[in-house]
Design a protein around this motif. Structure first.
Motif, PDB file in Angstrom:
ATOM      1  N   ALA A 192      31.626  49.033  43.817  1.00 17.81           N
ATOM      2  CA  ALA A 192      32.716  49.701  43.591  1.00 17.81           C
ATOM      3  C   ALA A 192      33.902  49.165  43.165  1.00 17.81           C
ATOM      4  CB  ALA A 192      32.800  50.940  44.817  1.00 17.81           C
ATOM      5  N   LEU A 193      34.381  48.318  43.787  1.00 16.64           N
ATOM      6  CA  LEU A 193      35.741  47.419  43.383  1.00 16.64           C
ATOM      7  C   LEU A 193      35.127  46.921  42.100  1.00 16.64           C
ATOM      8  CD1 LEU A 193      36.398  45.402  46.682  1.00 16.64           C
ATOM      9  CD2 LEU A 193      37.765  47.321  45.522  1.00 16.64           C
ATOM     10  N   HIS A 194      34.182  46.249  41.938  1.00 14.69           N
ATOM     11  CA  HIS A 194      33.793  45.724  40.667  1.00 14.69           C
ATOM     12  C   HIS A 194      33.970  46.941  39.457  1.00 14.69           C
ATOM     13  CE1 HIS A 194      31.231  43.070  37.666  1.00 14.69           C
ATOM     14  NE2 HIS A 194      31.319  44.562  37.104  1.00 14.69           N
ATOM     15  N   ALA A 195      33.393  47.911  39.540  1.00 17.34           N
ATOM     16  CA  ALA A 195      33.405  48.892  38.509  1.00 17.34           C
ATOM     17  C   ALA A 195      34.564  49.667  38.238  1.00 17.34           C
ATOM     18  CB  ALA A 195      32.422  50.056  38.813  1.00 17.34           C
ATOM     19  N   CYS A 244      37.089  40.395  37.759  1.00 18.17           N
ATOM     20  CA  CYS A 244      36.347  41.176  38.685  1.00 18.17           C
ATOM     21  C   CYS A 244      36.052  40.589  40.060  1.00 18.17           C
ATOM     22  CB  CYS A 244      35.124  41.750  38.081  1.00 18.17           C
ATOM     23  SG  CYS A 244      35.192  42.983  36.883  1.00 18.17           S
ATOM     24  N   ARG A 245      35.694  39.249  39.698  1.00 18.14           N
ATOM     25  CA  ARG A 245      35.353  38.224  40.955  1.00 18.14           C
ATOM     26  C   ARG A 245      36.686  38.036  41.731  1.00 18.14           C
ATOM     27  NH1 ARG A 245      33.225  32.966  38.618  1.00 18.14           N
ATOM     28  NH2 ARG A 245      32.824  32.483  40.754  1.00 18.14           N
ATOM     29  N   HIS A 246      37.861  37.923  40.998  1.00 24.57           N
ATOM     30  CA  HIS A 246      39.219  37.880  41.722  1.00 24.57           C
ATOM     31  C   HIS A 246      39.786  38.880  42.602  1.00 24.57           C
ATOM     32  CE1 HIS A 246      40.935  33.931  40.431  1.00 24.57           C
ATOM     33  NE2 HIS A 246      40.264  33.943  39.514  1.00 24.57           N
ATOM     34  N   ILE A 247      39.472  40.094  41.896  1.00 24.90           N
ATOM     35  CA  ILE A 247      39.856  41.277  42.697  1.00 24.90           C
ATOM     36  C   ILE A 247      39.097  41.630  43.791  1.00 24.90           C
ATOM     37  CG2 ILE A 247      40.264  43.695  42.400  1.00 24.90           C
ATOM     38  CD1 ILE A 247      42.368  42.495  41.099  1.00 24.90           C
ATOM     39  N   HIS A 248      37.683  41.456  43.628  1.00 24.53           N
ATOM     40  CA  HIS A 248      36.892  41.606  44.612  1.00 24.53           C
ATOM     41  C   HIS A 248      37.311  40.732  45.859  1.00 24.53           C
ATOM     42  CE1 HIS A 248      33.048  40.535  46.936  1.00 24.53           C
ATOM     43  NE2 HIS A 248      32.998  41.936  46.860  1.00 24.53           N
ATOM     44  N   HIS A 249      37.501  39.115  45.742  1.00 20.49           N
ATOM     45  CA  HIS A 249      37.821  38.212  46.525  1.00 20.49           C
ATOM     46  C   HIS A 249      38.864  38.539  47.207  1.00 20.49           C
ATOM     47  CE1 HIS A 249      33.984  36.695  45.366  1.00 20.49           C
ATOM     48  NE2 HIS A 249      34.232  35.700  44.848  1.00 20.49           N
TER      49      HIS A 249
END
Length: 279
Positions: A192-195, A244-249
């Motif tokens: 969901a964070l990714h999308a 997306c990886r940055h926001i997720h992490h």
């Protein structure tokens, strides 16, 4: 009296007026036949603009978020404690508005409505990312489709668990993986964070996230074992945008992310305009 749909409420007197005008025209005086065009025109206008009209009314008469859903947020949404108390009401209200304004459908052997708790779980991620922005609906992305398993789509035939189709205005995700990510965020990639990050990035067309230092993602992999190959395995995607990886992490491993990448953290907070938090 609670009005759930202003357009349906308004259409009733229009139909009554139409019936009255029709009666006058047919039984009393045919010279008044032209009057039938007035309620007909009003009915057409209400029908065409019923969506914006209902949302306008709902936005000004937004009901409270159900207490059961607030309980779910308090106990299961990992980032709910981040939000300072003064922003909690705004968070709740936007969840209600988003759930009302967007179409949620569960896809399987038949298309079904999505349970309220699953809708809330998905929506909470969108509102978390946009709490500091005016456009919390994220542009014209107005449909959320969920499967209970990986799925193929016309744009990606291989099985995958998340897709943000900006052109078609739809987000699709595997609810089973999402639930696992919410319950065990350190072990499962949060789709969901990714999308919503991908959708958010495309809607705002802001290049600020391109300044993020992608080289430092290797540091996170060494510290938490989150390799790019593992994210691809869980999502079924061939390409994972660095942002997306940055926001997720940033959200999942926030303390370590802030420690390892303080400049990136500043960029993300500025980009999202986060009005938080108790981190």
């Amino acid at each position: 009296m609670v009005i759930h749909s202003l357009s349906k409420f308004l259409i009733l007197p229009v139909f009554l007026i139409t019936a009255c005008v029709g009666y006058i025209w047919f039984y009393i005086d045919r010279n008044y036949s032209w009057l039938i065009f007035i309620p007909t025109l009003l009915a057409v206008i209400i029908y065409i603009f019923h969506g914006p009209l209902d949302y306008w009314y709902f936005k000004r008469n937004t009901p409270k978020l159900d207490k059961k859903l607030i309980h779910w947020l308090e106990h299961y949404f990992p980032w709910y404690p981040w939000i300072e108390s003064e922003y909690k009401e705004k968070f709740h209200r936007r969840i209600v508005l988003y759930m009302y304004a967007r179409e949620f459908k569960a896809i399987g052997t038949e298309t079904r409505d999505v349970p309220e708790d699953i809708k809330c779980m998905i929506t909470a991620h969108a509102i978390l990312l946009t709490l500091g922005k005016e456009d919390f609906l994220i542009g014209d992305i107005d449909r959320i489709y969920i499967y209970k398993h990986p799925f193929p789509t016309p744009k990606l035939q291989s099985l995958h668990s998340v897709e943000a189709d900006i052109d078609d205005g739809v987000i699709i995700m595997n609810s089973s993986l999402l639930v696992q990510a919410v319950m065990s965020p350190k072990e499962n990639y949060n789709i969901a964070l990714h999308a919503f990050t991908e959708a958010f990035f495309h809607v705002y067309q802001d290049n600020e996230l391109k300044r993020l230092d992608s080289q430092q993602l290797d540091d996170l992999e060494r510290n938490f074992g989150w390799s790019l190959s593992e994210i691809k395995r869980q999502t079924g995607l061939d390409q994972i945008p660095d942002y997306c990886r940055h926001i997720h992490h940033y959200f999942v491993f926030h303390s370590k992310y802030r420690e390892l990448m303080p400049e990136n953290e500043i960029i993300i907070r500025k980009y999202l305009n986060l009005p938080v938090v108790n981190q």
